[in-house]
Structures are given as structure tokens and as C-alpha cells.
Design an enzyme around this catalytic site. Structure first.
Site, PDB file in Angstrom:
ATOM      1  N   GLY A 285      -1.484   2.812  -7.978  1.00 32.29           N
ATOM      2  CA  GLY A 285      -1.223   3.625  -9.202  1.00 32.29           C
ATOM      3  C   GLY A 285      -1.499   2.908 -10.652  1.00 32.29           C
ATOM      4  O   GLY A 285      -1.448   1.616 -10.662  1.00 32.29           O
TER       5      GLY A 285
ATOM      6  N   THR B 118       1.959  -2.792 -11.647  1.00 31.08           N
ATOM      7  CA  THR B 118       2.694  -1.715 -11.313  1.00 31.08           C
ATOM      8  C   THR B 118       3.970  -1.561 -12.039  1.00 31.08           C
ATOM      9  O   THR B 118       4.578  -2.501 -12.426  1.00 31.08           O
ATOM     10  CB  THR B 118       3.239  -1.624  -9.645  1.00 31.08           C
ATOM     11  OG1 THR B 118       4.004  -0.606  -9.578  1.00 31.08           O
ATOM     12  CG2 THR B 118       3.584  -3.133  -9.437  1.00 31.08           C
TER      13      THR B 118
ATOM     14  N   ASP C   9       6.843  -0.546 -11.414  1.00 29.99           N
ATOM     15  CA  ASP C   9       8.162  -0.664 -10.651  1.00 29.99           C
ATOM     16  C   ASP C   9       8.687  -2.104 -10.674  1.00 29.99           C
ATOM     17  O   ASP C   9       9.716  -2.150 -10.391  1.00 29.99           O
ATOM     18  CB  ASP C   9       8.047  -0.189  -9.158  1.00 29.99           C
ATOM     19  CG  ASP C   9       7.827   1.127  -9.059  1.00 29.99           C
ATOM     20  OD1 ASP C   9       8.388   2.123  -9.835  1.00 29.99           O
ATOM     21  OD2 ASP C   9       7.224   1.851  -8.045  1.00 29.99           O
TER      22      ASP C   9
ATOM     23  N   ASP D 232       8.145  -4.430  -8.421  1.00 27.19           N
ATOM     24  CA  ASP D 232       8.963  -4.838  -7.142  1.00 27.19           C
ATOM     25  C   ASP D 232       8.022  -5.690  -6.325  1.00 27.19           C
ATOM     26  O   ASP D 232       8.036  -5.612  -5.211  1.00 27.19           O
ATOM     27  CB  ASP D 232       8.985  -3.231  -6.428  1.00 27.19           C
ATOM     28  CG  ASP D 232       7.776  -2.487  -6.301  1.00 27.19           C
ATOM     29  OD1 ASP D 232       6.624  -2.986  -6.868  1.00 27.19           O
ATOM     30  OD2 ASP D 232       7.451  -1.544  -5.618  1.00 27.19           O
TER      31      ASP D 232
HETATM   32  P1  ATP Z   1       1.485   1.090  -6.280  1.00 30.80           P
HETATM   33  O1  ATP Z   1       2.232   0.200  -6.353  1.00 30.80           O
HETATM   34  O2  ATP Z   1       0.829   1.864  -7.482  1.00 30.80           O
HETATM   35  O3  ATP Z   1       1.318   2.048  -5.202  1.00 30.80           O
HETATM   36  P2  ATP Z   1      -0.408   0.022  -4.511  1.00 30.80           P
HETATM   37  O4  ATP Z   1      -1.482  -1.101  -4.723  1.00 30.80           O
HETATM   38  O5  ATP Z   1       0.679  -0.497  -3.788  1.00 30.80           O
HETATM   39  O6  ATP Z   1       0.079   0.326  -5.917  1.00 30.80           O
HETATM   40  P3  ATP Z   1      -1.561   1.809  -2.477  1.00 30.80           P
HETATM   41  O7  ATP Z   1      -1.922   2.930  -2.634  1.00 30.80           O
HETATM   42  O8  ATP Z   1      -0.575   1.224  -1.632  1.00 30.80           O
HETATM   43  O9  ATP Z   1      -1.123   1.259  -3.867  1.00 30.80           O
HETATM   44  O10 ATP Z   1      -2.772   0.871  -2.308  1.00 30.80           O
HETATM   45  C1  ATP Z   1      -3.973   0.985  -2.787  1.00 30.80           C
HETATM   46  C2  ATP Z   1      -5.045   0.892  -1.757  1.00 30.80           C
HETATM   47  O11 ATP Z   1      -5.232  -0.364  -1.105  1.00 30.80           O
HETATM   48  C3  ATP Z   1      -5.326   1.816  -0.853  1.00 30.80           C
HETATM   49  O12 ATP Z   1      -5.605   3.043  -1.083  1.00 30.80           O
HETATM   50  C4  ATP Z   1      -6.286   1.303   0.136  1.00 30.80           C
HETATM   51  O13 ATP Z   1      -7.642   1.427  -0.115  1.00 30.80           O
HETATM   52  C5  ATP Z   1      -5.986  -0.346  -0.066  1.00 30.80           C
HETATM   53  N1  ATP Z   1      -4.995  -0.620   1.127  1.00 30.80           N
HETATM   54  C6  ATP Z   1      -3.529  -0.471   1.266  1.00 30.80           C
HETATM   55  N2  ATP Z   1      -2.938  -0.684   2.232  1.00 30.80           N
HETATM   56  C7  ATP Z   1      -4.068  -1.373   3.035  1.00 30.80           C
HETATM   57  C8  ATP Z   1      -4.102  -1.652   4.288  1.00 30.80           C
HETATM   58  N3  ATP Z   1      -3.143  -1.957   5.145  1.00 30.80           N
HETATM   59  N4  ATP Z   1      -5.519  -1.990   4.730  1.00 30.80           N
HETATM   60  C9  ATP Z   1      -6.586  -1.707   4.011  1.00 30.80           C
HETATM   61  N5  ATP Z   1      -6.399  -1.221   2.723  1.00 30.80           N
HETATM   62  C10 ATP Z   1      -5.127  -1.135   2.304  1.00 30.80           C
END
Ligand code: ATP
Length: 328
Positions: free
Chosen positions: A15, A130, A132, A134
Site C-alpha cells: 500500500g 505504511t 498503520d 504496525d
Molecule cells: P501494506 O502494509 O500496505 O499491506 P505490505 O508490504 O505488507 O504493505 P503486501 O501486499 O503484504 O504489502 O506485500 C507486498 C508485496 O511483497 C506482495 O505483493 C508480494 O509481491 C511481496 N511479498 C509479500 N509476502 C511475500 C512472501 N511471503 N514471499 C514473496 N513475496 C512476498
């Protein structure tokens, strides 16, 4: 001796959040300052898989420090979750001569970065972006402060109409797993009650508190509710419940939604982004990898990515007490 870094790739993933652009700018300019090339990777890991790269010099990031969103775009890439996707991504980085990666995103993005490092021994550094707040290992993630200011600003406006009509407003804010926005913005905006995922206030106490506030002479009230509040009812179900039990109340609901992610970053987020970008690039130059740069006790720090992903952020219990006292 660490391998000399000559070209750094930077991407934004997951995000978007205000301050990501200021962090990109900082990474690009820190690279230029140290005579390192910088490559912008579009659409997060998906752009890495597709080779969607662009060289970025210090002038390419003019006039973005004040802009919300991310000029590099962000994406959630399913393909990067597969070994084949990550192999393609690695091939593209090698082809482009990129020797290290700065990943701006949340814990999912960090999980991907860590996996990528373990498979290809590729240096990675994370910047927490992010709203949040968190992520373990930093008191503030990029965008959190801006989101708080946005929420407080909107609740101030809602208060004007709430007090003109003697109404009770339920305001839902972002925070599926963490109540940082609800708790801090709730206190800042003078909310009557704050419902967060970490704490089960209970429906009876909510009713009791609203009755008490009415009896004490308050004619309008604001209740701030995090998306994932512990009571487990959504904001509309809560409205129905309160109206059924306290018919004297006319409850209105306001779901703030994506507006909380947008807007020009606060000065705090811009300064934080600038500091984090410098630390991320300079840590890579020093040969470090698999860390997240963050803010701890007002100093920029490094936390192993693994801890940042697995660690839990705690809600400040003192703030809960402050909130309770303020609603007297
Ligand atoms: P937000 O806090 O906004 O959700 P985030 O970085 O946690 O941000 P995610 O959608 O969970 O957002 O992860 C972003 C991208 O990271 C995913 O679309 C994927 O490409 C990659 N990713 C997440 N988890 C994994 C995993 N276990 N293995 C490989 N790639 C991953």
C-alpha cells in the site's frame, strides 16, 4: 571487505503512504552524493520481474518531496511469491548491473526482500512505509504522522456538525490489526470513546460510557473506531446496537477510507523519509544487508528485517489511560 556497491535499485511496494516520494528522493540523492548510480524500479516487485527500470539522477526527483503517493507506483505482485518470478527478477537486476536494493513498504514487502536475499545473496535494505504504524523496530512508519493529521482534521469538521445537531458520530479509521491511528487521532480529536483491535472495551461499557457522557451534560459525542476493533462488529452493526439500546441517540456513521492514505506528507514524515533514505543507502555502502532503517528514541536505527517482520508493536497503555481520563 564488503563488495563495493555501484548501482542501487529502489522500489515502493504494498500500500502507498505519504512520505514514500520523499524517501525515493532521499535514496536517489544519497546515491548521487556518494557517486553511486540509482535505478528506479516501477510497480514494486512486479516491475522488477518485468524489467521496468529507469535511471534516476538527483534532478529526476525535483518537486516530489511534498507529494503523496509514489512516483514509482506500487503494486502487489503474485508472481514475486513464486520462485520462477523471483528468478526472473534477479536476472533483470543482474542484467541492469544493480548490486543492492532499497525496498520501501510494509512487512509483506520486507518478507519478499528477505526471501530474495536468502535465495540470491542479494543485499537488501528496508524503509518502513505504511500508515498503520504496525512495524516493529520503529516508533513511526512513513505516512503515519500524515495520516494522523488527516484524521484529526476530518474529525474536527465532523465535530462541527455533530455539535450543531446533538448527534453521536461513529468514525471508522484504518487499522485492521493495529489501533495506533484510532488511539492517537482519537485523543488528538477529543473522541469520547476509542475502539481498537488490541483492547476489548465491550458493548456494555460502550453503552455505559455514552450514557454517562449524556448525563454529564454532553449533547454530542464522537466515537473513533479502528476497522478491526476487538468487539468484532462493524461500524454499522455498532450503530444499530447503540440505537436499539439507547433510542435517545441519533447515530451517524462516517467511514474515512482511502482519504487517510493520501495527501501531502507532513513535515515530520518528510524529515523522517530524508533521514531513513540516507541511512538505508549508507548502510548498504558499509556492506550491511537485511536490515530495516527506523526511528527509535529519536535516533535512526537498524533492526534486522526478520525482527521487523516478526516483532509485534504494542499499543501504549498509558495512552489508553489518558484517553479514559480525557473523556471524563
Ligand atoms: P501494506 O502494509 O500496505 O499491506 P505490505 O508490504 O505488507 O504493505 P503486501 O501486499 O503484504 O504489502 O506485500 C507486498 C508485496 O511483497 C506482495 O505483493 C508480494 O509481491 C511481496 N511479498 C509479500 N509476502 C511475500 C512472501 N511471503 N514471499 C514473496 N513475496 C512476498
Amino acid at each position: 571487505m564488503p563488495k563495493t556497491i555501484k548501482k542501487v535499485g529502489v522500489l515502493t511496494s504494498g500500500g502507498d503512504s505519504p512520505g514514500m516520494n520523499a524517501a525515493i528522493r532521499s535514496v536517489v540523492r544519497t546515491c548521487a552524493y556518494h557517486n553511486i548510480e540509482c535505478i528506479g524500479i516501477y510497480r514494486g516487485y512486479q516491475g522488477m520481474i518485468e524489467g521496468d527500470f529507469k535511471e534516476m539522477g538527483p534532478r529526476s526527483v525535483n518537486n516530489i518531496v511534498n507529494k503523496g503517493g509514489t512516483v514509482l507506483k506500487s503494486a502487489r505482485s503474485l508472481e514475486f511469491r513464486t520462485p520462477e518470478g523471483r528468478i526472473k527478477a534477479h536476472e533483470n537486476l543482474v542484467k541492469a548491473g544493480i548490486d543492492a536494493l532499497v525496498v520501501i513498504g510494509g512487512d509483506g514487502s520486507f518478507t519478499g526482500a528477505l526471501l530474495f536475499n536468502s535465495e540470491f545473496n542479494f543485499p537488501v535494505m528496508g524503509i518502513p512505509g505504511t500508515i498503520d504504524n504496525d512495524i516493529f523496530g520503529t516508533s513511526h512508519t512513513l505516512g503515519y504522522d500524515t495520516a494522523l493529521n488527516t484524521v484529526v482534521d476530518v474529525i474536527d469538521k465532523i465535530r462541527d456538525t455533530a455539535s450543531s445537531h446533538n448527534r453521536l458520530f461513529f468514525v471508522e479509521v484504518m487499522g485492521r490489526d493495529a489501533g495506533h491511528i484510532a488511539l492517537n487521532a482519537g485523543i488528538g480529536a477529543g473522541a469520547e470513546e476509542i475502539l481498537i483491535p488490541e483492547e476489548d472495551l465491550g458493548l456494555d461499557r460502550l453503552l455505559e460510557s455514552l450514557q454517562k457522557s449524556k448525563a454529564s451534560g454532553k449533547s454530542s459525542s464522537i466515537v473513533v473506531i479502528a476497522e478491526g476493533d476487538k468487539i468484532g462488529k462493524n461500524v454499522f452493526e455498532l450503530k444499530d446496537y447503540v440505537e436499539a439500546n439507547l433510542p435517545e441517540y441519533d447515530v451517524r456513521v462516517s467511514v474515512l477510507g482511502h482519504m487517510q492514505r493520501g495527501g501531502s506528507p507532513s513535515c515530520f514524515d518528510r524529515v523522517l523519509a530524508s533521514r531513513l533514505g540516507v541511512k538505508a543507502v549508507e548502510s548498504l555502502i558499509e556492506g550491511k544487508s537485511n536490515y530495516m532503517v527506523g526511528l527509535q528514541n529519536d535516533k535512526i536505527s537498524l533492526t534486522p528485517l526478520e525482527q521487523a517482520i516478526k516483532g509485534k508493536t504494542e499499543i501504549d497503555r498509558e495512552l489508553l489511560r489518558v484517553s479514559e481520563i480525557m473523556s471524563t
